[in-house]
Design an enzyme around this catalytic site. Structure first.
Site, PDB file in Angstrom:
ATOM      1  N   LEU A  81      10.478   8.004  -3.681  1.00  0.00           N
ATOM      2  CA  LEU A  81      11.736   7.500  -3.114  1.00  0.00           C
ATOM      3  C   LEU A  81      12.639   8.646  -2.687  1.00  0.00           C
ATOM      4  CD1 LEU A  81      12.510   4.794  -5.824  1.00  0.00           C
ATOM      5  CD2 LEU A  81      11.097   4.567  -3.772  1.00  0.00           C
ATOM      6  N   ASP A  82      13.642   8.310  -1.885  1.00  0.00           N
ATOM      7  CA  ASP A  82      14.693   9.284  -1.618  1.00  0.00           C
ATOM      8  C   ASP A  82      16.024   8.678  -2.055  1.00  0.00           C
ATOM      9  OD1 ASP A  82      15.480   7.567   0.471  1.00  0.00           O
ATOM     10  OD2 ASP A  82      14.420   8.752   1.977  1.00  0.00           O
ATOM     11  N   ALA A  83      17.104   9.295  -1.646  1.00  0.00           N
ATOM     12  CA  ALA A  83      18.401   8.896  -2.194  1.00  0.00           C
ATOM     13  C   ALA A  83      18.818   7.487  -1.754  1.00  0.00           C
ATOM     14  CB  ALA A  83      19.475   9.907  -1.802  1.00  0.00           C
ATOM     15  N   ALA A 101      16.930   5.080  -2.239  1.00  0.00           N
ATOM     16  CA  ALA A 101      16.139   4.248  -3.151  1.00  0.00           C
ATOM     17  C   ALA A 101      15.019   3.507  -2.421  1.00  0.00           C
ATOM     18  CB  ALA A 101      17.019   3.284  -3.948  1.00  0.00           C
ATOM     19  N   ASN A 125      10.517   7.370   0.989  1.00  0.00           N
ATOM     20  CA  ASN A 125      10.853   8.283   2.083  1.00  0.00           C
ATOM     21  C   ASN A 125       9.768   8.216   3.159  1.00  0.00           C
ATOM     22  OD1 ASN A 125      10.619  11.343   3.271  1.00  0.00           O
ATOM     23  ND2 ASN A 125      12.740  10.753   2.862  1.00  0.00           N
TER      24      ASN A 125
END
Lengths: 141, 141, 141, 141
Positions: free
Chosen positions: B17-19, B21, B24
């Site tokens: 995941l990235d920021a 949620a 990515n």
């Protein structure tokens, strides 16, 4: 360089490569994302307009791999705005090898601007269009 | 399931995941690569034919991001052969969320088969074509 | 296998490797994280206790790289709980090559359990200790 | 700055983060690898001595995560040589947040220098020791 283009650089390191000794395809996605963040960092007013309740969501990417980058290559990522649709924004990104200008990657990512509260794509109009239109740089024919 | 399709699964973990949620975008490239290796692993004769002095080189990828996968999603990657060109091979890959069958990603990667000694793209003919043609599964209209 | 150990498997793919044709060190961190998520997934009651306002934060990792894994290796990640401190939890993780049981990686990650509201490390006591203590498997001498 | 230290910088981007909105642990491994390549790039004579039939192989890493870096943090990676063993080299690497100098990561990676033809670890002696010893910077007490 045209002020509508943002240039950022990457040094190709061992951990970017795969067993073919070329940069792994997935890494180019990170290099392109790096280029887009740099694009926003250079345009703080635009970045502010796109913050808050708006999320840039990539809905499509067309990417051509033209030349395999290798260890110690120095690459430049060139990022600009190519087209505005009614509800979408198309960017143009190229990755070139510095030194001999060899074209490594060409990519056209398409985004929608999502209103995260109303969960719907924003129309590219009004203030938003006014902020984006001057940045447009149609790809060379 | 059609025997011309290979199915492989991925559990979405925190590090995918990235920021936002969401998974990515670059991670989907890895999930797709995972699917292609599984495809070859299920077809050892084809894998042998493509080993040695032949390298599969991705030259283009068109990828659509339809739905953002989140933590704990279980995904399936479906991989098949979509088209043969004179010197290129087009695959079709989809990523679906298991459970509700939500389509997450659609991708069409295009490859050339590079003769690594002669440094040129092989024609898709003769033995090679004979091995690939029975695997063709044109995308549904 | 001891029920206090969770075993999960990974197929080594091209994108895990770097230019040395070995799995890149950073990838082992992902394999280990994968093992820890599987550990929690097998223990849903513990996972519930550690959800909500508690975050598991890795504060230290000691990792030994004993043998370089290569393309097509099938690896197993073995994860267990090694020690409880007053405010920390030490896990033990090993990665072995399936087939010849070659030890690839040994790792001991240390965590604190962070109360995300009060921003402080929880003491390992009461309910929490009662849930964790039966899982303890001291490393072999 | 002491000339025995190499400093390199990283901008924390969205793709470095995980669902906790902190830099994922595996990414720090890449930042540290980046720092070590920069260290060699600044010392071309050493880099030449370590090229050819010698491979630097990391055998152990001890890494402490002291503070979670977040989006837009600018980090500096400081890399130096900490100790020479008979057959091993220990580096010292720290990652700090630029601006407030907050310590993010402390790491001590240990390497052997592998003779790739004879498949054995080289002794740190003679020419090799002479090249490395002036670079030593024992960690502050």
């Amino acid at each position: 360089m045209d002020t509508r283009i943002t240039r950022t650089t990457v040094n190709v390191r061992n951990y970017h490569l795969d067993a073919y000794a070329h940069v792994n395809n997935a890494r180019y996605m990170e290099f392109l994302e790096e280029g887009r963040w740099a694009y926003l960092a250079e345009r703080p007013e635009l970045a502010r307009k796109l913050a808050g309740d708006i999320a840039l969501v990539m809905v499509n990417l067309n990417i051509s791999f033209l030349h395999g980058a290798v260890l110690h290559d120095k690459l430049e990522v060139m990022t600009s705005l190519a087209r505005l649709g009614d509800r979408s924004v198309v960017m143009s990104q190229t990755i070139n090898r510095i030194g001999d200008d060899r074209r490594v990657v060409e990519a056209t990512p398409t985004f929608v601007l999502l209103d995260t509260r109303q969960k719907k794509a924003l129309g590219i109009q009004g203030d938003l269009e006014a902020a984006l239109r001057p940045l447009l740089l149609p790809p060379a024919a």
